[in-house]
Design a protein around this motif. Structure first.
Motif, PDB file in Angstrom:
ATOM      1  N   ALA A  14      52.002  86.320  -3.450  1.00 48.02           N
ATOM      2  CA  ALA A  14      51.534  86.323  -4.842  1.00 48.02           C
ATOM      3  C   ALA A  14      51.733  84.942  -5.462  1.00 48.02           C
ATOM      4  N   GLY A  15      52.844  84.298  -5.161  1.00 49.07           N
ATOM      5  CA  GLY A  15      53.094  82.946  -5.668  1.00 49.07           C
ATOM      6  C   GLY A  15      52.098  81.941  -5.109  1.00 49.07           C
ATOM      7  N   ASP A  16      51.778  82.072  -3.825  1.00 50.24           N
ATOM      8  CA  ASP A  16      50.776  81.184  -3.213  1.00 50.24           C
ATOM      9  C   ASP A  16      49.411  81.361  -3.846  1.00 50.24           C
ATOM     10  N   ARG A  17      49.011  82.605  -4.089  1.00 49.38           N
ATOM     11  CA  ARG A  17      47.711  82.866  -4.719  1.00 49.38           C
ATOM     12  C   ARG A  17      47.655  82.256  -6.117  1.00 49.38           C
ATOM     13  N   GLU A  18      48.712  82.417  -6.884  1.00 53.61           N
ATOM     14  CA  GLU A  18      48.741  81.869  -8.239  1.00 53.61           C
ATOM     15  C   GLU A  18      48.726  80.348  -8.211  1.00 53.61           C
ATOM     16  N   SER A  19      49.443  79.759  -7.279  1.00 54.13           N
ATOM     17  CA  SER A  19      49.465  78.302  -7.146  1.00 54.13           C
ATOM     18  C   SER A  19      48.074  77.765  -6.819  1.00 54.13           C
ATOM     19  N   ARG A  20      47.366  78.420  -5.894  1.00 53.65           N
ATOM     20  CA  ARG A  20      46.003  78.001  -5.567  1.00 53.65           C
ATOM     21  C   ARG A  20      45.075  78.147  -6.767  1.00 53.65           C
ATOM     22  N   ARG A  21      45.224  79.219  -7.530  1.00 52.27           N
ATOM     23  CA  ARG A  21      44.381  79.437  -8.702  1.00 52.27           C
ATOM     24  C   ARG A  21      44.599  78.334  -9.741  1.00 52.27           C
ATOM     25  N   ILE A  22      45.845  77.992  -9.988  1.00 48.73           N
ATOM     26  CA  ILE A  22      46.158  76.939 -10.962  1.00 48.73           C
ATOM     27  C   ILE A  22      45.645  75.585 -10.471  1.00 48.73           C
ATOM     28  N   SER A  23      45.852  75.289  -9.183  1.00 47.81           N
ATOM     29  CA  SER A  23      45.369  74.022  -8.620  1.00 47.81           C
ATOM     30  C   SER A  23      43.857  73.911  -8.731  1.00 47.81           C
ATOM     31  N   THR A  24      43.172  74.993  -8.439  1.00 46.62           N
ATOM     32  CA  THR A  24      41.708  74.986  -8.509  1.00 46.62           C
ATOM     33  C   THR A  24      41.236  74.766  -9.935  1.00 46.62           C
ATOM     34  N   SER A  25      41.872  75.421 -10.906  1.00 41.53           N
ATOM     35  CA  SER A  25      41.438  75.241 -12.293  1.00 41.53           C
ATOM     36  C   SER A  25      41.723  73.821 -12.773  1.00 41.53           C
ATOM     37  N   ARG A  26      42.845  73.249 -12.362  1.00 39.83           N
ATOM     38  CA  ARG A  26      43.152  71.859 -12.738  1.00 39.83           C
ATOM     39  C   ARG A  26      42.168  70.886 -12.091  1.00 39.83           C
ATOM     40  N   LEU A  27      41.815  71.143 -10.838  1.00 44.01           N
ATOM     41  CA  LEU A  27      40.863  70.275 -10.154  1.00 44.01           C
ATOM     42  C   LEU A  27      39.496  70.366 -10.827  1.00 44.01           C
ATOM     43  N   ASP A  28      39.068  71.567 -11.200  1.00 52.20           N
ATOM     44  CA  ASP A  28      37.782  71.723 -11.889  1.00 52.20           C
ATOM     45  C   ASP A  28      37.783  70.946 -13.204  1.00 52.20           C
ATOM     46  N   GLU A  29      38.875  71.031 -13.932  1.00 54.97           N
ATOM     47  CA  GLU A  29      38.993  70.306 -15.207  1.00 54.97           C
ATOM     48  C   GLU A  29      38.958  68.795 -14.975  1.00 54.97           C
TER      49      GLU A  29
END
Length: 167
Positions: A32-47
């Motif tokens: 669950a922590g890995d999934r959340e980390s990937r989600r946050i990284s992806t949103s930051r990269l998109d921004e």
């Protein structure tokens, strides 16, 4: 309830839970922590990609725009560099971590990011690019030159080098 077999089954169930439950909890919470980390990284990269894809258009000839940008870049040599090929570099580690170009068009001169490198898995020059754009707009406005947002550009990643270029 006086049956000893019942108590033995309960004791065995408790022992089995005590052995397997911590592993299951660690594994499920880790994933669950890995999934959340990937989600946050992806949103930051998109921004970040959206910010680096932002362009500005100055309704002036390229020579006038270059004069404005040169004035800003030369005042801040730790952040910006005039590159030998006529572009501008934004420094994170190297002088050309992000390369900015002036593109002459019918409606004026476009200032845009041509390419950039990433460090530690993400581009690091977004803040400097935003600062350069705002300073160019302010300097152009002070000279009565109209500056406005241009069309956004998109970049694609080269997985072997970790660099991004115009799409």
């Amino acid at each position: 309830m006086d049956n000893p077999l019942f108590f033995i089954v309960v004791i065995i169930a408790v022992i089995v839970l005590a052995v397997f439950l911590p592993r299951w909890v660690r594994r499920s919470s880790g994933s669950a922590g890995d999934r959340e980390s990937r989600r946050i990284s992806t949103s930051r990269l998109d921004e970040t990609l959206r910010e680096l894809g932002t362009t500005i258009v100055l309704h002036a000839p390229e020579a006038v725009t270059r004069e404005i940008v040169d004035g800003i870049v030369l005042q801040q040599p730790r952040k910006f560099t005039v590159l030998p090929d006529g572009g501008y570099g934004i420094r994170f580690v190297e002088p050309d971590d992000t390369v900015v170009r002036l593109i002459e068009a019918e409606d004026g001169t476009h200032l845009q990011v041509e390419g950039f490198r990433e460090y530690l898995g993400a581009p690091k020059t977004t803040q400097f690019w935003a600062e350069l754009r705002s300073q160019v707009v302010a300097a152009a406005t002070a000279r009565s030159i109209v500056a406005e947002a241009g069309r956004d550009v998109r970049h694609r990643r080269d997985d072997t080098t970790g660099s991004w270029t115009l799409q």
